[in-house]
Write a protein that holds these residues in place. Structure first.
Motif, PDB file in Angstrom:
ATOM      1  N   SER A 216      33.719  76.696  37.945  1.00 15.30           N
ATOM      2  CA  SER A 216      35.165  76.670  37.767  1.00 15.30           C
ATOM      3  C   SER A 216      35.766  75.403  38.374  1.00 15.30           C
ATOM      4  O   SER A 216      36.623  74.748  37.774  1.00 15.30           O
ATOM      5  CB  SER A 216      35.763  77.927  38.405  1.00 15.30           C
ATOM      6  N   MET A 217      35.290  75.048  39.562  1.00 13.21           N
ATOM      7  CA  MET A 217      35.838  73.860  40.216  1.00 13.21           C
ATOM      8  C   MET A 217      35.493  72.608  39.432  1.00 13.21           C
ATOM      9  O   MET A 217      36.316  71.707  39.285  1.00 13.21           O
ATOM     10  CB  MET A 217      35.281  73.749  41.638  1.00 13.21           C
ATOM     11  N   ASP A 218      34.267  72.564  38.950  1.00 11.47           N
ATOM     12  CA  ASP A 218      33.829  71.402  38.189  1.00 11.47           C
ATOM     13  C   ASP A 218      34.700  71.210  36.959  1.00 11.47           C
ATOM     14  O   ASP A 218      35.121  70.100  36.645  1.00 11.47           O
ATOM     15  CB  ASP A 218      32.368  71.584  37.766  1.00 11.47           C
ATOM     16  N   SER A 219      34.983  72.328  36.263  1.00 11.49           N
ATOM     17  CA  SER A 219      35.738  72.156  35.022  1.00 11.49           C
ATOM     18  C   SER A 219      37.232  71.993  35.289  1.00 11.49           C
ATOM     19  O   SER A 219      37.974  71.684  34.377  1.00 11.49           O
ATOM     20  CB  SER A 219      35.467  73.316  34.063  1.00 11.49           C
ATOM     21  N   ARG A 220      37.652  72.215  36.541  1.00 16.63           N
ATOM     22  CA  ARG A 220      39.068  71.990  36.828  1.00 16.63           C
ATOM     23  C   ARG A 220      39.309  70.664  37.531  1.00 16.63           C
ATOM     24  O   ARG A 220      40.377  70.433  38.077  1.00 16.63           O
ATOM     25  CB  ARG A 220      39.608  73.149  37.656  1.00 16.63           C
ATOM     26  N   GLY A 221      38.296  69.822  37.530  1.00 20.36           N
ATOM     27  CA  GLY A 221      38.528  68.456  37.972  1.00 20.36           C
ATOM     28  C   GLY A 221      38.261  68.192  39.432  1.00 20.36           C
ATOM     29  O   GLY A 221      38.621  67.135  39.942  1.00 20.36           O
ATOM     30  N   TYR A 222      37.593  69.146  40.111  1.00 18.19           N
ATOM     31  CA  TYR A 222      37.303  68.898  41.518  1.00 18.19           C
ATOM     32  C   TYR A 222      36.437  67.649  41.665  1.00 18.19           C
ATOM     33  O   TYR A 222      35.483  67.464  40.906  1.00 18.19           O
ATOM     34  CB  TYR A 222      36.565  70.098  42.138  1.00 18.19           C
TER      35      TYR A 222
ATOM     36  N   ARG B  73      28.463  63.541  26.926  1.00 19.35           N
ATOM     37  CA  ARG B  73      27.323  62.956  27.634  1.00 19.35           C
ATOM     38  C   ARG B  73      27.750  61.763  28.482  1.00 19.35           C
ATOM     39  O   ARG B  73      27.068  61.386  29.416  1.00 19.35           O
ATOM     40  CB  ARG B  73      26.247  62.533  26.649  1.00 19.35           C
ATOM     41  N   SER B  74      28.907  61.193  28.150  1.00 17.96           N
ATOM     42  CA  SER B  74      29.309  59.984  28.863  1.00 17.96           C
ATOM     43  C   SER B  74      30.010  60.285  30.177  1.00 17.96           C
ATOM     44  O   SER B  74      30.156  59.420  31.008  1.00 17.96           O
ATOM     45  CB  SER B  74      30.213  59.139  27.976  1.00 17.96           C
ATOM     46  N   ARG B  75      30.498  61.513  30.353  1.00 15.20           N
ATOM     47  CA  ARG B  75      31.273  61.820  31.555  1.00 15.20           C
ATOM     48  C   ARG B  75      30.932  63.193  32.080  1.00 15.20           C
ATOM     49  O   ARG B  75      30.576  64.073  31.311  1.00 15.20           O
ATOM     50  CB  ARG B  75      32.767  61.810  31.219  1.00 15.20           C
ATOM     51  N   PRO B  76      31.104  63.397  33.380  1.00 16.07           N
ATOM     52  CA  PRO B  76      30.885  64.726  33.939  1.00 16.07           C
ATOM     53  C   PRO B  76      32.054  65.650  33.592  1.00 16.07           C
ATOM     54  O   PRO B  76      33.121  65.172  33.195  1.00 16.07           O
ATOM     55  CB  PRO B  76      30.846  64.461  35.445  1.00 16.07           C
ATOM     56  N   PRO B  77      31.857  66.963  33.737  1.00 12.46           N
ATOM     57  CA  PRO B  77      32.886  67.922  33.349  1.00 12.46           C
ATOM     58  C   PRO B  77      34.239  67.652  33.990  1.00 12.46           C
ATOM     59  O   PRO B  77      35.269  67.890  33.379  1.00 12.46           O
ATOM     60  CB  PRO B  77      32.332  69.261  33.842  1.00 12.46           C
ATOM     61  N   ARG B  78      34.243  67.161  35.244  1.00 12.24           N
ATOM     62  CA  ARG B  78      35.541  66.989  35.904  1.00 12.24           C
ATOM     63  C   ARG B  78      36.426  65.989  35.192  1.00 12.24           C
ATOM     64  O   ARG B  78      37.644  66.053  35.291  1.00 12.24           O
ATOM     65  CB  ARG B  78      35.346  66.598  37.364  1.00 12.24           C
ATOM     66  N   GLU B  79      35.811  65.068  34.464  1.00 12.34           N
ATOM     67  CA  GLU B  79      36.618  64.095  33.735  1.00 12.34           C
ATOM     68  C   GLU B  79      37.185  64.687  32.435  1.00 12.34           C
ATOM     69  O   GLU B  79      37.872  64.011  31.693  1.00 12.34           O
ATOM     70  CB  GLU B  79      35.790  62.840  33.420  1.00 12.34           C
ATOM     71  N   GLN B 110      43.928  68.041  41.729  1.00  6.84           N
ATOM     72  CA  GLN B 110      42.701  67.289  41.500  1.00  6.84           C
ATOM     73  C   GLN B 110      42.945  66.098  40.592  1.00  6.84           C
ATOM     74  O   GLN B 110      42.297  65.074  40.714  1.00  6.84           O
ATOM     75  CB  GLN B 110      41.609  68.170  40.888  1.00  6.84           C
ATOM     76  N   LEU B 111      43.887  66.268  39.646  1.00  7.22           N
ATOM     77  CA  LEU B 111      44.168  65.169  38.725  1.00  7.22           C
ATOM     78  C   LEU B 111      45.082  64.141  39.362  1.00  7.22           C
ATOM     79  O   LEU B 111      45.318  63.085  38.791  1.00  7.22           O
ATOM     80  CB  LEU B 111      44.817  65.706  37.450  1.00  7.22           C
ATOM     81  N   GLY B 112      45.620  64.464  40.523  1.00  5.03           N
ATOM     82  CA  GLY B 112      46.482  63.504  41.206  1.00  5.03           C
ATOM     83  C   GLY B 112      47.855  63.364  40.572  1.00  5.03           C
ATOM     84  O   GLY B 112      48.436  62.271  40.565  1.00  5.03           O
TER      85      GLY B 112
ATOM     86  N   GLY C  75      28.632  61.843  48.813  1.00  2.00           N
ATOM     87  CA  GLY C  75      28.722  62.611  47.584  1.00  2.00           C
ATOM     88  C   GLY C  75      28.309  64.040  47.780  1.00  2.00           C
ATOM     89  O   GLY C  75      27.194  64.335  48.189  1.00  2.00           O
ATOM     90  N   MET C  76      29.260  64.959  47.542  1.00  3.29           N
ATOM     91  CA  MET C  76      28.935  66.366  47.649  1.00  3.29           C
ATOM     92  C   MET C  76      29.473  67.014  46.386  1.00  3.29           C
ATOM     93  O   MET C  76      30.668  66.975  46.126  1.00  3.29           O
ATOM     94  CB  MET C  76      29.605  66.929  48.902  1.00  3.29           C
ATOM     95  N   ASP C  77      28.594  67.563  45.568  1.00  2.73           N
ATOM     96  CA  ASP C  77      29.069  68.086  44.296  1.00  2.73           C
ATOM     97  C   ASP C  77      29.621  69.499  44.473  1.00  2.73           C
ATOM     98  O   ASP C  77      29.527  70.093  45.546  1.00  2.73           O
ATOM     99  CB  ASP C  77      27.974  68.038  43.229  1.00  2.73           C
ATOM    100  N   ALA C  78      30.217  70.003  43.407  1.00  2.00           N
ATOM    101  CA  ALA C  78      30.896  71.297  43.479  1.00  2.00           C
ATOM    102  C   ALA C  78      29.936  72.409  43.873  1.00  2.00           C
ATOM    103  O   ALA C  78      30.295  73.320  44.610  1.00  2.00           O
ATOM    104  CB  ALA C  78      31.538  71.604  42.135  1.00  2.00           C
ATOM    105  N   LYS C  79      28.686  72.316  43.406  1.00  2.00           N
ATOM    106  CA  LYS C  79      27.731  73.385  43.715  1.00  2.00           C
ATOM    107  C   LYS C  79      27.474  73.457  45.205  1.00  2.00           C
ATOM    108  O   LYS C  79      27.510  74.538  45.804  1.00  2.00           O
ATOM    109  CB  LYS C  79      26.405  73.110  43.014  1.00  2.00           C
ATOM    110  N   ALA C  80      27.220  72.301  45.817  1.00  2.00           N
ATOM    111  CA  ALA C  80      26.947  72.281  47.252  1.00  2.00           C
ATOM    112  C   ALA C  80      28.162  72.781  48.001  1.00  2.00           C
ATOM    113  O   ALA C  80      28.056  73.549  48.954  1.00  2.00           O
ATOM    114  CB  ALA C  80      26.601  70.864  47.693  1.00  2.00           C
ATOM    115  N   LEU C  81      29.326  72.370  47.543  1.00  2.00           N
ATOM    116  CA  LEU C  81      30.542  72.732  48.250  1.00  2.00           C
ATOM    117  C   LEU C  81      30.829  74.219  48.151  1.00  2.00           C
ATOM    118  O   LEU C  81      31.168  74.871  49.138  1.00  2.00           O
ATOM    119  CB  LEU C  81      31.690  71.928  47.650  1.00  2.00           C
ATOM    120  N   ALA C  82      30.665  74.782  46.960  1.00  2.00           N
ATOM    121  CA  ALA C  82      30.918  76.215  46.801  1.00  2.00           C
ATOM    122  C   ALA C  82      29.903  77.005  47.630  1.00  2.00           C
ATOM    123  O   ALA C  82      30.251  77.987  48.285  1.00  2.00           O
ATOM    124  CB  ALA C  82      30.817  76.598  45.333  1.00  2.00           C
TER     125      ALA C  82
END
Lengths: 374, 533, 335
Positions: A216-222, B73-79, B110-112, C75-82
Motif C-alpha cells: 500500500s505504501m509503495d503504491s501511494r508514493g512512499y 518497467r521504467s519506474r518503481p510503483p511509487r512514481e 508523499q507527492l510533496g 535506502g530503506m524500501d517500503a517492505k523493510a520499513l513496514a
C-alpha cells in the motif's frame, strides 16, 4: 491575533518539551529542597491546568510515583551503605561486614542526620528532574511530535508511526488468539507451550500485515526521493564521519583531565555541529510536505521563554549566591531561601494561564485512546 | 489509458507463468470488471498496472505495461502514485496513519503537494465520500464499510487517472459492501476516472461495467462486453445462472431485467419443491442465554435448540450478538445467565479440552488456531490434543478437502483449504455439534460451493451445524432453518424458505425474481426437470 | 564471507560507509555509557567531572539521530520499513505477555531473533524503533531513552553479526548463549551510566562505599560499581531477564526463526525484478526459468538476485540496474 491566541488547540509538542527541559535543567542546578519542591509544584500545576484527556496525559501520576521511589531509594542507600559522615548520629544499626572481595564495604552501622539529609536533597533533585520530564510526556502529544521529525529521519518516523497505529490492532490480535486457544483445549498445556500458540499466530498475522502495508505504501508514493547528486551524498557521509570523530575525541578529552582543555569542549561542540550539518544534508533527499503542520505561534514562544527563563535565573543566581542553591550540610541548619531564585522558578508557572487550553477530545478518539493504554 | 502488450509473468521459482501473452487495452474513463477464481491471477493482473508486479513482488515480466504512456518497467510503483490509485481487500492493513484526516493526506504528503492544496483536497474528498463527520475519528474504530470508503478516499486525494480496486468488498459484510459499491458507482459517474475492479459481487458492478475481463487461469485472459462474457463464464452470479437456465435473451444482468423476463418461467414452474425440514434428535438445548460485557448486553435471553442432521443459519447485522452466542454455546466464551446442555452436560462447566468434545467452534479468523509449520504437524497436534487415533485429523481433512499437501505451510493454503484444515482439527475431538462463525468471508463462489459440500458431509454424519453468516445466497443453499438476531434477541426463527423468502432484506436473488417460494437456481433446475418429466 | 555479508545486509543495507558511521557512533556511545570508569580528573579541574554526565545525556540523542539518518540514507524500501514498524509494534504488544516481573525481556527475545534473520543493520534499527515506540506508548520518554535505544540497538546488531553458518540446534544454543550474555550486559550498561546519578557522585560530603568517586582508579570504581550492580539488580532483574531470554529462545526460537525466515522469503527482500523483451519470440527464448532453473529460484539464497539477473541474457534489458545497490539509487536517474 488576540482573538485567536486563546482558542483551544494542542500546542506544538516541542514547545512543551523545551519548557520542561528548562525546568529540568534548573532543577539539576540546585539541591535546595524549597526550590525543588516549588519546581515540582509548578510542573504539577501546569500539567493539571493544560493537559488533555489522552492516555499519555494520565501517565503523569506514574512519574510522581517514580519520583517518590527515587527519594526513598536514595535515603535508603544512605541508610544501608555507610551513612556515618557527619557528627549528628541519629541511630546505630548493627554493622555487617562483607567478604574480602568487597573490601571496604560495610552494610548498616551508624546513621547520621547529615548523611540522610544529603540523600534526601540529592534524591529530591533527581525526583524534580523526573517530574519535569513527566510533565513534558503528559503535555506533549507524542503523535504530533512524530510529525515534527526532521526530514533526515523521515523513514524512522514513518516506522514508528506504523508501529503506533499497528500496536492496538496487534494487542487485539493477541487477545483474539488467546481466546481462540481455548477452542483447541489450550488450557491443558504448560505455560510456555501456550505462549508458543499465541506468539506464532500473532507474529504471522503481523508479518502478513507488514507485506500488505508495504504494498500500500509503495503504491501511494512512499519514498519518492528528490534527485541527489553523488557529490552531495559524499559530502553528507564525510560530514557525518568527521563529526563523529570529533565527538569521540572531544568526549574522551572531557573525561581525561590530563589532555589539553582545547580538545575537550570546543572539539566536542564542533563534532556535534559538523555531525548535525551532515544530518541536515541527509534530509535534503526527502521531498515531501506535511498536512496541517504544527506551527510556532506566540503561545509557543511564551511557553518556551518561561521554561528558558527558569533555567537562566537559576544559572545567574547560582554565581551570586551558591549557598542558597546548595545548602551546606557541614553544619546542620534549616535551608534558607532567597527571593531571586524563587521568583525565577515561579516564571515557569506562566503557561498555566498564558497558553491556550487543549482541544476537547473528539467522539471516538477518547475511546480509542483508552484502549491504547490498556 | 492502460496498455498491456504481450505480457507474460512468472513469479520467482514458478515453472508456469501466471499471465501468459496478455494483450489488453483500456480506454480513458472505462469501467472494467475483472473476474475469475481466487488464485487464477486476478491480483497479479491488477498489480501489473502500477508496477507492483514485478517491482514489489519480484519475478520476471515479459512484454510491456504502460499507463498514460509511461512504461511500468521504467519506474518503481511509487512514481505511479499520482497516476494509479490502488485499493486492496483489507483496508485496515493498508492504513499508514491512524486518523481519517491524516490518512487522506498521506498520499499527497508523499507527492510533496503544497499544504493549501492538501487542505482543500482533503475537505473535498471528505464531502465526496460522505465521511466528513468521521474526519478526526481513529481508523480502527470505524466500521468496515467506513474504513473501505476512507481507503478509497485516501487514493483519490492524489487525483489519479486510474483507480484499481482488488476485491474491495470481499472482507465486508453485505451492508458495508452495498455502502462501498454504491459510493463507487457514484464516483464513477461523477469523476470519469478509469476504473479496473475485481469484485465477486458481480451483479452489483455488471450493470455499469463497460467491459468484463475474465482471468481464466493457466495464464489466459479473455475480455469482452459484459453480456457476452457472462454467457459462458464459469463464475457467475445466481441471476445470470438463472438466465442461462431459462435461456433468456439478452442475458439479464440485474434483478430488474430478470423480473421482466420471468413471467414465462414462473408459469412453467408450477409448485415449488417441498423443502423437508429434518428433525433429528436434539443435541443441544439452551435457554435464556445472557452474555454481557460490562454494561453492554450482547445476548439478551436467547433460547435455541439444535437438532442432529440439520443446518441452522444465524443471521443479523454486525454486533447483533451472533458471535457472542456461539462462544457462549461452546462454553469458552463468557455467559452470565441461562443454561446450555449438551447430552445433559454444560460445556461451560467443563475444561476446555472436554468442552471441545461436546461442541466444536471454528472462529471468525480461523487461522488463529494454527501455529505449526506444516499441515501434517497441525494434524498430528490435533490428534494428540483430542486423544484421537493417529491419522484421524488427516482422514477428516481428506474427506473435507482432498489432496492438500501435508508438507505445506498452513498459511500458504487458500482461504477455503485453511478453513477445512481448522474444521478438521476441531472435528478430531468428535463433537456432535459444530459451530461455524462467518465461514464464508473471503470465499469466492467456487470455495463457497465446496464449503456447502463440507457442511452437507457433516450433517450426513448426524451432526448439528450452526453457521453464522451474512451471505444470503449461501444460507439459501445450505440451511434448513434460519434464526435472525437483532440487538441480542431472536427476531425471527423458522424454516429457510419462510424466513428468507418473505424478507426484502434477506431475499436471495432468485426469490427476488421468481417469488418467495424459490430460493436457489438449484431449486428451479430440479423443478424444471420435474416438469419436463 | 561476501555471501554472509550479502545475506545480513539484505533488509537494511549496511555498506562500508554506514559501517564506518556506525562504528564511530558506537565508540562515542560506549564512552557515554562507561564514562564513570574513564573519568580522570586533575584536582583543579574538578568541575568537569560533574558536568560530563549532563553533556553526554545531551549528546547521545544526537549520535543516535546521525546513525539512523545514515542507515536510512542508504535506502530503506517500503517492505523493510513496514516490517520494522510492525515488528516494533509486536515487541510492544508482547510486553504484557512477559513473565510480569520486568517488562523489557520479551522485547529482547524477538529483537535477537529478528536481528539474526534480517541482519545487523535491521537489528540495530529495530532496537531503536522498538524502544522508542514503546516509550511513546507508555509516555516514558526521558534521558534514559537514548541509552536504552542504543544498548538494545547493539543487541539487535550483535545478533545479526553472529556467524551465519551455524544452523539447527547449534544455532539455538548460540542464540541462547547470546541471549544470556546480553541480558547481563544490558543491565550492566544501563546501571553504569546511571550509577553516579542514583548513588550520588558529585557531592563531596558523602563517601559511600558503593557510590561513584570521580577520578578514582578504574579498578577501584569498577569494584564499587560491581558491588552496586550485584546488590541492586544482578540477582533480580538481570537474572530474570536472562532466564526469560533463555526460555523464550529455547521454546519459541525455532518456530519464530522459521516464521521470520518464511516472511523474508515471501517478501523476497533484495530480489530485483527482471524484464524481458516485448517481442513474443525473444520472450520465449530469453525466458530464464523453466525446468532446471526453477529450484534455484525457489531458494532465496544470498546473491541470488545476481544469479537471476546474470541469466537474463541480454545486458541491455536490465533497465532496473545492478542487483547489489539499494533500490533508491537505482531510480534516481528516472526521477
Amino acid at each position: 491575533m488576540r482573538a485567536t491566541y486563546f482558542l483551544p488547540r494542542d500546542l506544538h509538542p516541542a514547545a512543551w518539551w523545551l519548557w520542561a527541559l528548562g525546568l529540568a535543567v534548573a532543577a539539576s542546578r540546585t539541591t535546595n529542597p524549597w526550590l525543588l519542591l516549588t519546581i515540582i509544584a509548578v510542573a504539577g500545576y501546569v500539567v493539571a491546568a493544560r493537559r488533555g484527556a489522552a492516555p499519555w496525559a494520565l501517565a503523569f501520576r506514574m512519574y510522581l510515583y517514580l519520583a517518590g521511589c527515587i527519594v526513598c531509594l536514595r535515603v535508603f542507600f544512605r541508610l544501608v551503605f555507610g551513612g556515618a559522615e557527619g557528627t549528628t548520629i541519629l541511630l546505630r544499626l548493627p554493622e555487617i561486614p562483607l567478604p574480602a572481595w568487597a573490601a571496604g564495604i560495610r552494610l548498616f552501622g551508624a546513621v547520621s542526620a547529615e548523611s540522610l539529609l544529603g540523600g534526601l536533597y540529592d534524591g529530591l533533585r533527581l525526583a524534580a528532574v523526573v517530574v519535569c520530564l513527566g510533565a513534558a510526556n503528559a503535555l506533549a502529544n507524542p503523535k504530533r511530535l512524530l510529525k515534527a521529525m526532521p526530514p533526515a529521519l523521515y523513514e524512522m518516523g514513518t516506522a514508528v508511526v506504523v508501529a503506533l497505529s499497528v500496536f492496538p490492532q496487534l494487542a487485539e490480535s493477541v487477545l483474539r488468539v488467546r481466546r481462540a486457544r481455548k477452542l483447541r483445549g489450550g488450557a491443558n498445556h504448560r505455560r510456555l507451550r501456550a505462549l508458543h500458540a499465541i506468539v506464532i499466530p500473532v507474529l504471522e498475522d503481523a508479518l502478513d500485515r507488514s507485506l500488505r502495508l508495504a504494498a500500500s505504501m509503495d503504491s501511494r508514493g512512499y519514498g519518492r526521493a528528490a534527485l541527489v547528486r553523488p557529490r552531495q551524498r559524499v559530502a553528507t557521509g564525510v560530514l557525518m564521519v568527521l563529526g563523529l570523530i570529533g565527538v569521540c575525541v572531544g568526549g574522551y578529552a572531557t573525561l581525561d583531565g590530563s589532555t589539553p582543555r582545547l580538545l575537550a569542549g570546543p572539539v566536542l561542540v564542533l563534532g556535534v555541529v559538523v555531525g548535525l550539518l551532515g544530518f541536515h544534508l541527509a534530509g535534503r533527499r526527502v521531498q515531501r510536505t506535511r498536512y496541517r503542520p504544527d506551527r510556532w505561534r506566540p503561545p509557543e514562544v511564551v511557553v518556551v521563554l518561561s521554561g528558558v527563563g527558569v533555567a537562566v535565573t537559576l544559572f545567574a543566581t547560582s554565581t551570586v549566591d551558591p549557598t542558597n542553591l546548595n545548602p551546606s550540610l557541614l553544619t546542620l541548619s534549616w535551608p534558607a531561601l532567597s527571593w531571586p531564585p524563587l521568583v525565577g522558578v515561579l516564571l515557569g508557572v506562566l503557561p498555566a494561564w498564558l497558553s491556550p487550553p487543549p482541544a476537547p477530545p473528539h467522539a471516538g478518539a477518547g475511546h480509542d485512546a483508552e484502549e491504547v493504554s490498556a | 489509458m492502460i496498455e498491456l502488450r504481450q505480457v507474460t509473468f512468472w513469479y520467482h521459482g514458478q515453472p508456469e507463468p501466471v499471465l501468459s501473452d496478455v494483450n489488453l487495452s483500456i480506454g480513458e474513463g472505462e469501467l472494467v470488471l475483472v473476474a475469475g477464481r481466487t488464485g487464477a491471477g486476478k491480483s497479479t493482473l491488477l498489480g501489473t498496472v502500477n508496477g507492483l508486479v514485478p517491482h514489489f513482488t519480484g519475478g520476471h515480466l515479459d512484454g510491456a505495461v504502460a499507463v498514460a504512456g509511461v512504461l511500468t518497467r521504467s519506474r518503481p510503483p511509487r512514481e505511479f502514485a499520482h497516476l494509479v490509485g490502488v485499493v486492496g481487500q483489507d483496508p485496515l492493513a493498508g492504513f499508514v496513519t491512524d486518523t481519517v484526516e491524516e490518512e487522506l493526506a498521506y498520499g499527497m504528503e508523499q507527492l510533496g503537494l503544497p499544504p493549501q492544496v492538501m487542505r482543500r483536497r482533503v475537505e473535498e474528498t471528505l464531502d465526496l465520500l460522505g465521511i466528513a463527520d468521521l474526519r478526526r475519528r481513529a481508523l480502527r474504530g470505524l466500521s468496515g464499510g467506513q474504513q473501505q470508503r476512507v481507503a478509497i478516499g485516501s487514493v483519490l486525494t492524489t487525483h489519479p487517472r486510474v483507480l484499481v480496486l482488488d476485491e474491495p468488498t470481499s472482507a465486508l459484510d453485505p451492508t458495508a459492501a452495498e455502502d462501498v459499491l454504491a459510493t463507487l458507482a457514484r464516483l464513477v459517474q461523477d469523476l470519469g476516472t478509469t476504473v479496473l475492479m475485481a469484485e465477486h459481487r458481480m451483479e452489483r458492478v455488471v450493470p455499469f461495467a463497460d467491459r468484463v475481463v475474465y482471468v481464466a487461469g493457466g495464464g489466459r485472459v479473455v475480455d469482452g462486453s459484459p453480456s457476452a462474457m457472462l454467457r459462458d463464464m464459469p463464475v457467475a452470479p445466481p441471476i445470470v445462472e438463472l438466465g442461462r437456465l431459462a435461456g433468456w435473451e439478452p442475458l439479464p444482468l440485474s434483478v430488474r431485467d430478470a423480473r421482466r423476463l420471468a413471467a414465462g418461467l414462473r408459469a412453467d414452474l408450477g409448485a415449488p419443491p417441498p423443502r423437508p425440514v429434518p428433525t433429528g434428535e436434539t443435541l443441544l438445548t439452551s435457554s435464556d442465554v445472557v452474555v454481557r460485557y460490562g454494561a453492554t448486553v450482547a445476548v439478551r435471553g436467547v433460547d435455541l435448540d439444535l437438532h442432529a442432521g440439520t443446518v441452522l443459519a444465524l443471521m443479523g447485522r454486525n454486533g447483533s450478538g451472533k458471535s457472542s452466542l456461539l462462544w457462549a454455546l461452546q462454553g469458552s466464551g463468557p455467559r452470565q445467565g441461562g443454561t446450555v446442555r449438551v447430552g445433559g452436560v454444560d460445556p461451560g462447566q467443563r475444561s476446555s479440552a472436554q468442552a471441545r468434545t461436546l461442541v466444536g467452534l471454528v472462529p471468525q479468523t480461523a487461522s488463529d488456531l494454527l501455529y505449526l509449520e506444516t499441515v501434517a504437524d497441525e494434524c498430528a497436534a490435533a490428534d494428540a490434543e483430542s486423544g484421537a487415533a493417529t491419522g484421524t485429523c488427516r482422514t477428516l481433512l481428506d474427506r473435507l478437502a482432498p489432496g492438500i499437501d501435508p508438507a505445506r505451510h498452513p498459511r500458504d493454503l487458500s482461504e477455503g483449504q485453511r478453513l477445512a484444515l481448522v474444521l478438521a482439527v476441531q472435528l478430531a475431538a468428535a463433537p456432535r455439534v459444530v459451530l461455524l462463525d462467518e465461514p464464508t468471508r473471503g470465499l469466492d463462489y467456487t470455495a463457497k460451493h465446496a464449503l456447502a459440500g463440507m457442511i452437507r458431509t457433516l450433517t450426513g454424519e448426524g451432526r448439528a451445524v450452526v453457521v453464522a453468516t451474512h451471505d444470503v445466497e449461501f444460507v439459501a443453499a445450505v440451511a434448513d432453518r434460519v434464526v435472525v438476531m437483532a440487538e441480542g434477541e431472536v427476531v425471527s426463527d423458522g424454516p429457510t424458505a419462510e424466513v428468507l423468502g418473505g424478507s426484502p432484506a434477506f431475499a436471495p436473488q432468485v426469490a427476488k425474481v421468481l417469488g418467495a417460494d424459490w430460493l436457489t437456481v438449484e431449486d428451479v433446475r430440479t423443478a424444471l426437470a420435474e416438469v419436463a418429466r | 564471507m561476501s555471501r554472509a555479508r550479502g545475506g545480513s545486509g539484505r533488509v537494511v543495507r549496511l555498506g562500508p560507509r554506514s559501517a564506518l558511521v556506525l562504528a564511530f557512533a558506537s565508540l562515542a556511545g560506549l564512552m557515554m555509557f562507561v564514562w564513570p570508569l574513564l573519568v580522570r580528573v586533575e584536582p583543579q579541574s574538578m568541575q568537569h567531572g560533574p558536568d560530563a554526565p549532563f553533556v553526554f545525556v545531551a549528546i547521545l540523542p544526537v549520535l543516535i539521530l546521525i546513525v539512523l539518518a545514515e542507515l536510512s540514507e542508504g535506502g530503506m524500501d517500503a517492505k523493510a520499513l513496514a516490517l520494522l514498524g510492525v515488528l516494533s509494534a509486536v515487541n510492544a504488544a508482547l510486553r504484557p505477555l512477559g513473565a510480569g516481573v520486568a517488562g523489557i525481556e520479551t522485547v529482547f527475545f524477538l529483537l535477537v531473533l529478528a536481528g539474526r534473520v534480517f541482519g545487523a543493520g535491521f537489528g540495530f534499527v529495530l532496537g531503536c524503533t522498538s524502544l522508542f515506540a514503546s516509550a511513546l506508548l507508555t509516555a516514558g520518554v526521558g534521558p534514559w531513552l537514548p541509552f536504552q535505544m542504543l544498548s538494545s540497538a547493539w543487541i539487535g546488531m550483535g545478533a545479526g553479526l553472529l556467524p551465519r553458518r551455524v544452523t539447527g540446534k547449534a544455532e539455538i544454543a548460540m542464540l541462547v548463549g547470546y541471549g544470556i550474555v546480553v541480558a547481563y550486559l544490558f543491565g550492566f550498561l544501563m546501571n553504569l551510566w546511571f550509577w553516579p546519578f542514583i548513588t550520588g557522585a558529585e557531592v563531596d560530603y558523602h563517601d559511600g562505599h558503593i557510590s561513584y568517586v570521580p577520578g578514582a582508579p578504574v579498578l577501584d570504581n569498577l569494584r564499587r560499581f560491581a558491588v552496586f550492580t550485584l546488590l541492586t539488580s544482578t540477582a533480580g532483574w538481570d537474572t530474570g531477564r536472562a532466564i526469560t531470554n533463555t526460555a523464550a529462545i529455547l521454546v519459541l526460537g525455532p518456530a519464530v526463526l522459521a516464521t521470520l525466515r518464511r516472511a523474508a522469503r515471501r517478501a523476497s527482500h533484495g530480489l530485483l525484478p527482471t524484464f524481458g523483451d516485448a517481442g513474443p519470440a525473444s520472450a520465449r527464448s530469453a525466458r530464464p526459468r523453466r525446468g532446471a532453473d526453477a529450484p534455484t529460484c525457489a531458494r532465496t539464497g544470498n546473491g541470488m538476485a545476481r544469479t537471476v539477473n546474470d541469466r537474463t541474457a541480454n545486458a541491455r534489458q536490465h533497465e532496473v540496474g545492478q542487483p547489489i545497490r539499494g533500490q533508491r539509487s537505482n531510480y534516481q536517474g528516472d526521477s
